[in-house]
Scaffold this motif. Structure first.
Motif, PDB file in Angstrom:
ATOM      1  N   PHE A   1      -8.680  -0.951  -6.177  1.00  0.00           N
ATOM      2  CA  PHE A   1      -7.476  -1.201  -5.363  1.00  0.00           C
ATOM      3  C   PHE A   1      -7.192   0.018  -4.487  1.00  0.00           C
ATOM      4  O   PHE A   1      -6.168   0.682  -4.629  1.00  0.00           O
ATOM      5  N   ALA A   2      -8.137   0.332  -3.601  1.00  0.00           N
ATOM      6  CA  ALA A   2      -8.023   1.537  -2.770  1.00  0.00           C
ATOM      7  C   ALA A   2      -6.724   1.527  -1.966  1.00  0.00           C
ATOM      8  O   ALA A   2      -6.228   0.469  -1.576  1.00  0.00           O
ATOM      9  N   PHE A   3      -6.182   2.705  -1.753  1.00  0.00           N
ATOM     10  CA  PHE A   3      -4.941   2.934  -0.992  1.00  0.00           C
ATOM     11  C   PHE A   3      -3.679   2.418  -1.689  1.00  0.00           C
ATOM     12  O   PHE A   3      -2.611   2.359  -1.083  1.00  0.00           O
ATOM     13  N   THR A   4      -3.805   1.997  -2.944  1.00  0.00           N
ATOM     14  CA  THR A   4      -2.614   1.697  -3.743  1.00  0.00           C
ATOM     15  C   THR A   4      -2.634   2.647  -4.948  1.00  0.00           C
ATOM     16  O   THR A   4      -3.634   3.314  -5.210  1.00  0.00           O
ATOM     17  N   GLU A   5      -1.554   2.659  -5.702  1.00  0.00           N
ATOM     18  CA  GLU A   5      -1.460   3.509  -6.899  1.00  0.00           C
ATOM     19  C   GLU A   5      -2.374   2.999  -8.017  1.00  0.00           C
ATOM     20  O   GLU A   5      -2.629   3.698  -8.985  1.00  0.00           O
ATOM     21  N   HIS A   6      -2.847   1.760  -7.881  1.00  0.00           N
ATOM     22  CA  HIS A   6      -3.586   1.133  -8.984  1.00  0.00           C
ATOM     23  C   HIS A   6      -5.036   1.617  -9.064  1.00  0.00           C
ATOM     24  O   HIS A   6      -5.641   1.927  -8.052  1.00  0.00           O
TER      25      HIS A   6
ATOM     26  N   LYS B   1     -13.062   0.345   4.184  1.00  0.00           N
ATOM     27  CA  LYS B   1     -12.475  -0.756   4.980  1.00  0.00           C
ATOM     28  C   LYS B   1     -13.096  -2.074   4.541  1.00  0.00           C
ATOM     29  O   LYS B   1     -14.188  -2.097   3.993  1.00  0.00           O
ATOM     30  N   ASN B   2     -12.400  -3.165   4.878  1.00  0.00           N
ATOM     31  CA  ASN B   2     -12.933  -4.525   4.685  1.00  0.00           C
ATOM     32  C   ASN B   2     -13.430  -4.767   3.260  1.00  0.00           C
ATOM     33  O   ASN B   2     -14.502  -5.357   3.068  1.00  0.00           O
ATOM     34  N   PHE B   3     -12.675  -4.287   2.266  1.00  0.00           N
ATOM     35  CA  PHE B   3     -13.149  -4.429   0.882  1.00  0.00           C
ATOM     36  C   PHE B   3     -12.476  -5.554   0.101  1.00  0.00           C
ATOM     37  O   PHE B   3     -12.939  -5.920  -0.959  1.00  0.00           O
ATOM     38  N   ARG B   4     -11.393  -6.137   0.618  1.00  0.00           N
ATOM     39  CA  ARG B   4     -10.679  -7.166  -0.170  1.00  0.00           C
ATOM     40  C   ARG B   4     -11.177  -8.559   0.171  1.00  0.00           C
ATOM     41  O   ARG B   4     -11.135  -8.976   1.334  1.00  0.00           O
ATOM     42  N   ASN B   5     -11.626  -9.285  -0.844  1.00  0.00           N
ATOM     43  CA  ASN B   5     -12.142 -10.643  -0.587  1.00  0.00           C
ATOM     44  C   ASN B   5     -11.053 -11.700  -0.760  1.00  0.00           C
ATOM     45  O   ASN B   5     -11.321 -12.885  -0.627  1.00  0.00           O
ATOM     46  N   ARG B   6      -9.846 -11.296  -1.149  1.00  0.00           N
ATOM     47  CA  ARG B   6      -8.748 -12.255  -1.145  1.00  0.00           C
ATOM     48  C   ARG B   6      -7.471 -11.584  -0.666  1.00  0.00           C
ATOM     49  O   ARG B   6      -7.288 -10.378  -0.848  1.00  0.00           O
ATOM     50  N   ALA B   7      -6.625 -12.372  -0.011  1.00  0.00           N
ATOM     51  CA  ALA B   7      -5.404 -11.799   0.553  1.00  0.00           C
ATOM     52  C   ALA B   7      -4.384 -12.904   0.721  1.00  0.00           C
ATOM     53  O   ALA B   7      -4.739 -14.081   0.864  1.00  0.00           O
ATOM     54  N   GLU B   8      -3.122 -12.499   0.668  1.00  0.00           N
ATOM     55  CA  GLU B   8      -2.044 -13.469   0.828  1.00  0.00           C
ATOM     56  C   GLU B   8      -1.039 -12.890   1.813  1.00  0.00           C
ATOM     57  O   GLU B   8      -0.633 -11.733   1.681  1.00  0.00           O
TER      58      GLU B   8
ATOM     59  N   PRO C   1     -10.784  -8.697  -6.944  1.00  0.00           N
ATOM     60  CA  PRO C   1     -10.511  -8.696  -5.501  1.00  0.00           C
ATOM     61  C   PRO C   1     -11.464  -7.875  -4.626  1.00  0.00           C
ATOM     62  O   PRO C   1     -11.477  -8.048  -3.421  1.00  0.00           O
ATOM     63  N   ASN C   2     -12.260  -6.976  -5.249  1.00  0.00           N
ATOM     64  CA  ASN C   2     -13.092  -6.069  -4.445  1.00  0.00           C
ATOM     65  C   ASN C   2     -14.550  -6.290  -4.877  1.00  0.00           C
ATOM     66  O   ASN C   2     -14.991  -5.773  -5.913  1.00  0.00           O
ATOM     67  N   THR C   3     -15.296  -7.085  -4.110  1.00  0.00           N
ATOM     68  CA  THR C   3     -16.633  -7.537  -4.540  1.00  0.00           C
ATOM     69  C   THR C   3     -17.566  -6.369  -4.836  1.00  0.00           C
ATOM     70  O   THR C   3     -18.268  -6.358  -5.857  1.00  0.00           O
ATOM     71  N   ASN C   4     -17.575  -5.406  -3.929  1.00  0.00           N
ATOM     72  CA  ASN C   4     -18.497  -4.298  -4.085  1.00  0.00           C
ATOM     73  C   ASN C   4     -18.221  -3.496  -5.363  1.00  0.00           C
ATOM     74  O   ASN C   4     -19.137  -3.158  -6.115  1.00  0.00           O
ATOM     75  N   VAL C   5     -16.947  -3.232  -5.619  1.00  0.00           N
ATOM     76  CA  VAL C   5     -16.584  -2.494  -6.836  1.00  0.00           C
ATOM     77  C   VAL C   5     -16.850  -3.370  -8.062  1.00  0.00           C
ATOM     78  O   VAL C   5     -17.318  -2.884  -9.097  1.00  0.00           O
TER      79      VAL C   5
ATOM     80  N   CYS D   1       0.826  -1.191   0.000  1.00  0.00           N
ATOM     81  CA  CYS D   1       0.000   0.000   0.000  1.00  0.00           C
ATOM     82  C   CYS D   1       0.867   1.250   0.000  1.00  0.00           C
ATOM     83  O   CYS D   1       1.606   1.501   0.934  1.00  0.00           O
ATOM     84  N   THR D   2       0.751   2.022  -1.074  1.00  0.00           N
ATOM     85  CA  THR D   2       1.640   3.172  -1.201  1.00  0.00           C
ATOM     86  C   THR D   2       0.965   4.471  -0.777  1.00  0.00           C
ATOM     87  O   THR D   2       1.629   5.475  -0.592  1.00  0.00           O
TER      88      THR D   2
END
Ligand SMILES: C[S@@+](CC[C@H](N)C(=O)[O-])C[C@H]1O[C@@H](n2cnc3c(N)ncnc32)[C@H](O)[C@@H]1O
Length: 376
Positions: free
Chosen positions: A359-364, A50-57, A199-203, A12-13
């Protein structure tokens, strides 16, 4: 550490900005990038904060507690200096993943067979609370591991896959079930462990709805490239007579076929084929065994839908797109989108442009562009 969003993790940049500040920064950057192509108002689709990513590693960090002599596990990521950063909680992952993280560590710490040489943990979660956890090890997994992992599956009501070199142990399923409500209609999906999913169900739901809202119902056919598991294909199929959808990954095609059945959709044909091969097939440059039951000439396309990987379109696919009356282009990389639009605007006019803050809070940022052929 308990980080605000990703804190100082390298993932997260834009962590030091408020949600609106980071989004605004990306909107201004993209407006500038595309100003030579269009001055239409961009549609802006926001993410939850918050709580928007449905996958994480996460990496797993392993330490011995000197007092109790017990193994202590932590989730970890790399920070900007590539040093390991231990993470106690993460507020961008879904509530299900966030609640599961500490409980899972407690269970894994109970037995060396589960914790020893555990290297990474992946989570895949649906909005219907299905959860797949992949435990990745640097050791061979034996039947005693399976017995212990099965107990965790039952206790935490999750699905577990164990992975190691040349090993994949599926304890129950290798997919999760998802239901998305799109324009008040429910669509069912099965997401495979290593297939592509948004990765972001709502979006994602809002992206599909944006495409549907801006696509007129047609008696003609749709051609889709890079279709994944049919995320856009299945809802879009309702707007067209027939759909021909292609994708390079075997796992994704398997998933797309299953998703079609789950929704009783019968007007889509899926082909496992790269975009480059599909261009050759349409131009009859060479025969393809995979097409022996498919009559390409029976299609009367008026629209092409493309959602390519970060590298964007290759030269031949870009040229193919120029032949269609309507072009719908979803992109996760504005740089390659810009390169591709440079060609597409020679034959087409941009009629809609959207930015989706997937991809909130990243440059993407994800973009959507709808183009219409310029009449001569
Ligand atoms: C950004 S994903 C989009 C998937 C789908 N539209 C979705 O929303 O889930 C890009 C997809 O393109 C596929 N892909 C990558 N390179 C390809 C190629 N050369 N030809 C066809 N498909 C490709 C990937 O396997 C992946 O499923």
């Amino acid at each position: 550490m308990n980080c605000k969003y990703f804190g100082t993790c390298a993932s997260c940049t834009l962590y030091d900005k408020t949600y609106d500040e980071q989004l605004n920064y990306k909107i201004q950057r993209e407006k500038k990038r595309f100003e030579n192509f269009t001055n239409i108002e961009f549609d802006i689709i926001k993410s939850s904060e918050k709580n928007f990513r449905n996958r994480a590693e996460f990496r797993v960090w392993w330490e011995k507690d000197e007092n109790s002599k017990k193994d202590i596990l932590s989730f970890a990521m790399n920070d900007f200096n590539k040093d390991i950063l231990k993470i106690d909680s993460c507020s961008i992952v879904s509530s299900d993943i966030s609640n599961l993280m500490p409980k899972l560590l407690i269970e894994l710490e109970k037995d060396m067979l589960l914790s020893f040489r555990l290297f990474a943990i992946e989570f895949l979660n649906s909005s219907t609370h299905d959860m797949l956890v992949t435990l990745i090890y640097h050791k061979k997994l034996e039947s005693d591991w399976c017995e212990l992992a099965k107990k965790i599956e039952n206790k935490l009501n999750i699905k577990i896959i164990g992975r190691s070199r040349k090993q994949k142990i599926i304890l129950s399923d290798d997919f999760i079930n998802e239901t998305l409500t799109i324009e008040n209609q429910e669509f069912k999906f099965a997401y495979e462990e290593n297939g592509f999913t948004q990765p972001n169900t709502n979006v994602n739901i809002q992206m599909i709805e944006w495409v549907l809202k801006n696509t007129k119902s047609s008696t003609k056919d749709l051609c889709e490239l890079y279709c994944g598991g049919g995320n856009f294909t299945i809802p879009l199929s309702k707007k067209f007579n027939k759909v021909l959808a292609t994708e390079i990954s075997k796992t994704s095609i398997k998933s797309a076929l299953r998703n079609c059945k789950l929704n009783n959709i019968e007007n889509i044909e899926f082909i496992r084929m790269s975009a480059e091969e599909f261009v050759e097939a349409l131009a009859e440059k060479r025969p393809f065994n995979r097409l022996k039951n498919i009559n390409l000439k029976a299609y009367d396309f008026n629209t092409i839908f493309m959602d390519p990987p970060r590298s964007g379109l290759d030269d031949t696919t870009r040229n193919l797109a120029k032949e269609f009356e309507n072009v719908i282009y979803i992109s996760c990389n504005p740089e390659t989108l810009h390169r591709d639009l440079q060609e597409l605007v020679k034959t087409h006019k941009i009629v809609k442009f959207a930015l989706f803050d997937q991809f909130a809070f990243t440059e993407h940022i994800e973009s959507g562009v709808i183009l219409k052929k310029i009449e001569n």
